[in-house]
Design a protein around this motif. Structure first.
Motif, short mmCIF file in Angstrom:
data_model
loop_
_atom_site.label_atom_id
_atom_site.label_comp_id
_atom_site.label_asym_id
_atom_site.label_seq_id
_atom_site.Cartn_x
_atom_site.Cartn_y
_atom_site.Cartn_z
N ARG A 65 -18.81 -31.68 -42.03
CA ARG A 65 -17.21 -32.47 -42.26
C ARG A 65 -16.79 -32.20 -43.25
N LYS A 66 -17.32 -33.26 -44.50
CA LYS A 66 -16.57 -33.74 -46.22
C LYS A 66 -16.88 -32.30 -46.46
N ALA A 67 -18.09 -31.54 -46.56
CA ALA A 67 -17.44 -30.13 -47.31
C ALA A 67 -16.37 -29.65 -46.33
N GLU A 68 -15.45 -29.76 -46.14
CA GLU A 68 -14.95 -29.10 -45.43
C GLU A 68 -12.79 -29.79 -45.42
N GLN A 69 -14.00 -31.23 -45.51
CA GLN A 69 -12.12 -31.57 -46.45
C GLN A 69 -11.90 -31.72 -47.04
N HIS A 70 -13.24 -32.09 -47.96
CA HIS A 70 -13.31 -30.86 -49.53
C HIS A 70 -12.42 -29.46 -49.47
N CYS A 71 -12.24 -29.38 -49.14
CA CYS A 71 -12.14 -27.20 -48.89
C CYS A 71 -10.44 -27.99 -48.83
N LEU A 72 -10.04 -27.75 -47.65
CA LEU A 72 -8.81 -28.66 -47.53
C LEU A 72 -8.02 -29.44 -48.47
N HIS B 235 -7.08 -19.26 -41.28
CA HIS B 235 -6.14 -19.55 -40.44
C HIS B 235 -5.21 -20.54 -41.77
N LEU B 236 -5.94 -21.66 -41.95
CA LEU B 236 -4.95 -22.54 -42.41
C LEU B 236 -4.62 -21.63 -44.38
N LEU C 125 -5.93 -15.79 -54.79
CA LEU C 125 -7.21 -15.87 -55.34
C LEU C 125 -7.70 -16.99 -55.30
N SER C 126 -7.95 -17.74 -56.46
CA SER C 126 -8.25 -19.28 -55.98
C SER C 126 -8.47 -19.67 -54.32
N GLY C 127 -7.28 -19.86 -54.23
CA GLY C 127 -8.06 -20.00 -52.25
C GLY C 127 -8.64 -19.10 -51.63
N ALA C 128 -8.79 -18.17 -51.80
CA ALA C 128 -10.03 -17.12 -51.24
C ALA C 128 -11.20 -18.06 -51.93
N LYS C 129 -11.28 -18.04 -52.77
CA LYS C 129 -12.91 -18.40 -53.68
C LYS C 129 -13.26 -19.92 -53.80
N ARG C 130 -12.41 -20.56 -52.82
CA ARG C 130 -12.77 -22.54 -52.26
C ARG C 130 -13.26 -21.81 -50.91
N GLN D 53 4.39 -33.90 -43.79
CA GLN D 53 4.59 -31.79 -43.01
C GLN D 53 3.68 -32.06 -41.64
N ARG D 54 3.22 -33.38 -41.21
CA ARG D 54 2.82 -33.36 -40.08
C ARG D 54 1.60 -32.27 -39.79
N ILE D 55 0.66 -32.56 -40.96
CA ILE D 55 0.20 -31.45 -40.93
C ILE D 55 -1.12 -31.88 -39.73
N PRO D 56 -1.73 -31.52 -38.29
CA PRO D 56 -2.83 -32.22 -37.61
C PRO D 56 -3.75 -32.82 -38.86
N VAL D 57 -3.71 -33.36 -40.18
CA VAL D 57 -4.92 -34.35 -40.40
C VAL D 57 -4.26 -35.77 -41.34
N CYS D 58 -5.34 -36.74 -40.96
CA CYS D 58 -4.95 -37.75 -40.77
C CYS D 58 -6.15 -38.40 -41.80
N ASN D 59 -5.31 -39.01 -43.19
CA ASN D 59 -6.22 -39.61 -43.85
C ASN D 59 -7.69 -38.83 -44.50
N GLY D 60 -7.14 -37.51 -44.86
CA GLY D 60 -8.01 -36.69 -45.10
C GLY D 60 -8.82 -35.92 -44.72
#
Ligand SMILES: Nc1nc2c(ncn2[C@@H]2O[C@H](COP(=O)(O)OP(=O)(O)OP(=O)(O)O)[C@@H](O)[C@H]2O)c(=O)[nH]1
Ligand SMILES: [Mg+2]
Length: 468
Positions: A274-281, A397-398, A233-238, A298-305
């Motif tokens: 972009r920032k809003a999305e990174q923050h959510c991630l 998806h995430l 629920l917290s994930g979805a609310k975020r 875990q090599r999630i395709p995220v680099c330096n946040g």
């Protein structure tokens, strides 16, 4: 959740569960997934990774319920079996359990069976054994010997099938072999592809085998179920928060065309999104206890946040199945200029003047800034429809990936690629309602208590958690 080195009286009260099995079958992985923590132990695709018995504690509402013990893998079961047989012949009066006790008490540090002795010692001290099986392997002699030795401990054993994805035939064969050992209460628990249901079934199997711990295990099951629902629920609310945050965001711009100023505004808008999305991630990773460090591991395709595939990258619309013609080639576009919106109507400057004249104070209070801006010749620029769609689909998806990701997973998390997620049925209505309420951009009591906002949030959350 994890407490190390409890005192002895505590240990005696709690349920002690030992995780055993051949080397490299996923014992440490199972414990990580049960703890929902990537911090426990070391996982490697190599034999002999865990060298010592390691302990973790699982609690419900701060009340410790059980201890989990990770053990080194059994490597040389033939030598172990032969050694125990020899002891049996020598000490005919001892029971099978006493033989194991004698073996584990008398092994020296330099003995080649020292690892095995650690496992047997811990098995004898525990209430129940989880025997981890790599189902990809055939039921070889060495596994049969391991089971013979472990059953000699007199403890209940739950065989846990790991590496089950895509191995139905092998799994069926393993089941068949285990019936010979009267082991029917087996469990499928993929440590990499997590489901809460598997975790629950594991505790339920323990309840059947250990009746005296039934109530405490039930407490744990209830607690974990509540916790799991809260996490989802917290994930979805975020994510709903992100959508509101971006949909309500706007940049003001002069109505007169000015290419340089327009591109600056677009840059600001892009950066905001972009920032809003990174923050959510980041928040989503934290909610599910996957830290930045794990992102790297875990090599999630995220680099330096940052997501490696930028939200505005060309091709992203296609990746999410959003066919918007030429915009697809350009990437998730841009901002769109919106006129002042009042109650879903788009007004130009002239009619805005009329609106001021005709509207009551409450309308003015709500749209005052926009009305004034429109009169002064200002327009609003906000994130366009497709950008919002990509944001929603990518985060959904995430979320799905995180919900099903065991804390033992080491593979690359492919969140850059599209899943088969769909937009909510009344997406356009939701977005348009959000856009008409720029004051909802940030959380506030007024927003959160507003029934219309609550309805939008509930719809988004329901759709995000719906896996159909
Ligand atoms: N695909 C997949 N890989 C898994 C699964 N469980 C474990 N692994 C991998 O298997 C390897 C061994 O996992 P570990 O958890 O270290 O195994 P272990 O039984 O603790 O190994 P030892 O401590 O050496 O006895 C690692 O590379 C894990 O990533 C699973 O369910 N699916
Ligand atoms: Mg290990």
């Amino acid at each position: 959740m994890m407490v190390k080195n409890p005192n002895r009286s505590d240990t005696q009260l709690l349920l002690n569960i030992v995780v055993v099995g051949h080397t490299n079958t996923g014992k440490t992985s199972l414990i990580r997934t049960m703890l929902r923590s990537t911090e426990f132990g070391v996982i490697e695709d190599a034999a002999g990774t865990t060298r010592h018995v390691e302990q973790a504690t699982i609690s419900a509402n701060n009340e410790p319920i059980l201890h989990l013990y990770d053990t080194p893998g059994l490597e040389d079961s033939r030598a172990l079996f032969a050694h125990i047989k020899k002891l049996q012949i020598k000490s005919k009066l001892l029971s099978p359990i006493q033989i194991l006790e004698q073996f584990s008490a008398n092994v020296s540090v330099s003995d080649p069976l020292e690892q095995e002795a650690k496992v047997i010692r811990q098995a004898l001290r525990s209430d129940i054994l989880l025997y981890i099986i790599d189902v990809r392997e055939p039921f070889l002699e060495k596994y049969r010997l391991e089971l013979e030795i472990l059953t000699q401990s007199g403890k209940p054993i739950i065989p846990v099938f790991n590496f089950i994805a895509g191995h139905d035939r092998e799994l069926a064969k393993w089941r068949e072999h285990l019936t010979v050992f009267h082991m029917h209460a087996t469990l499928e628990f993929d440590t990499v592809a997590f489901t809460f249901d598997a975790e629950k079934r594991l505790y339920q199997k323990m309840q059947v085998l250990l009746e005296s711990h039934n109530d405490r295990l039930q407490k744990l099951i209830d607690y974990r179920a509540k916790l799991w629902n809260q996490l989802c629920l917290s994930g979805a609310k975020r994510i709903a928060e992100l959508i509101a945050n971006v949909a309500c965001y706007r940049e003001s711009k002069a109505i007169k065309n000015n290419l340089i100023a327009d591109s600056l505004i677009e840059d600001r808008l892009h950066n905001f999104v972009r920032k809003a999305e990174q923050h959510c991630l980041h928040d989503l990773l934290a909610i599910f206890n996957f830290s930045d460090k794990d992102v790297e591991i875990q090599r999630i395709p995220v680099c330096n946040g940052q997501w490696q595939l930028d939200i505005f990258a060309p091709g992203i619309l296609k990746a999410y199945g959003l066919d918007v013609g030429s915009a697809a080639a350009k990437g998730a576009a841009a901002g769109v200029g919106i006129d002042l919106m009042v109650g879903g109507m788009s007004l130009g400057a002239a009619s805005a003047l009329g609106a001021i004249a005709g509207a009551g104070w409450s309308t003015f209070k709500r749209y005052g800034d926009e009305i004034k801006a429109t009169v002064k010749g200002t327009q609003w620029q906000c994130a366009d429809e497709t950008t919002l769609q990509v944001l929603y689909l990518r985060q959904k998806h995430l979320l799905k990936k995180l919900v099903h990701r065991g804390h033992a997973a080491q593979d690359k998390l492919q969140v850059g690629k599209a899943g088969d997620e769909k937009l909510p049925k009344d997406w356009n209505k939701l977005i348009s309602s959000l856009r008409q309420n720029p004051g909802w951009q940030e959380p506030s009591a007024a927003r959160n208590n507003n029934p219309q906002y609550q309805q939008i949030e509930a719809t988004l959350v329901g759709e995000l958690l719906n896996e159909e």
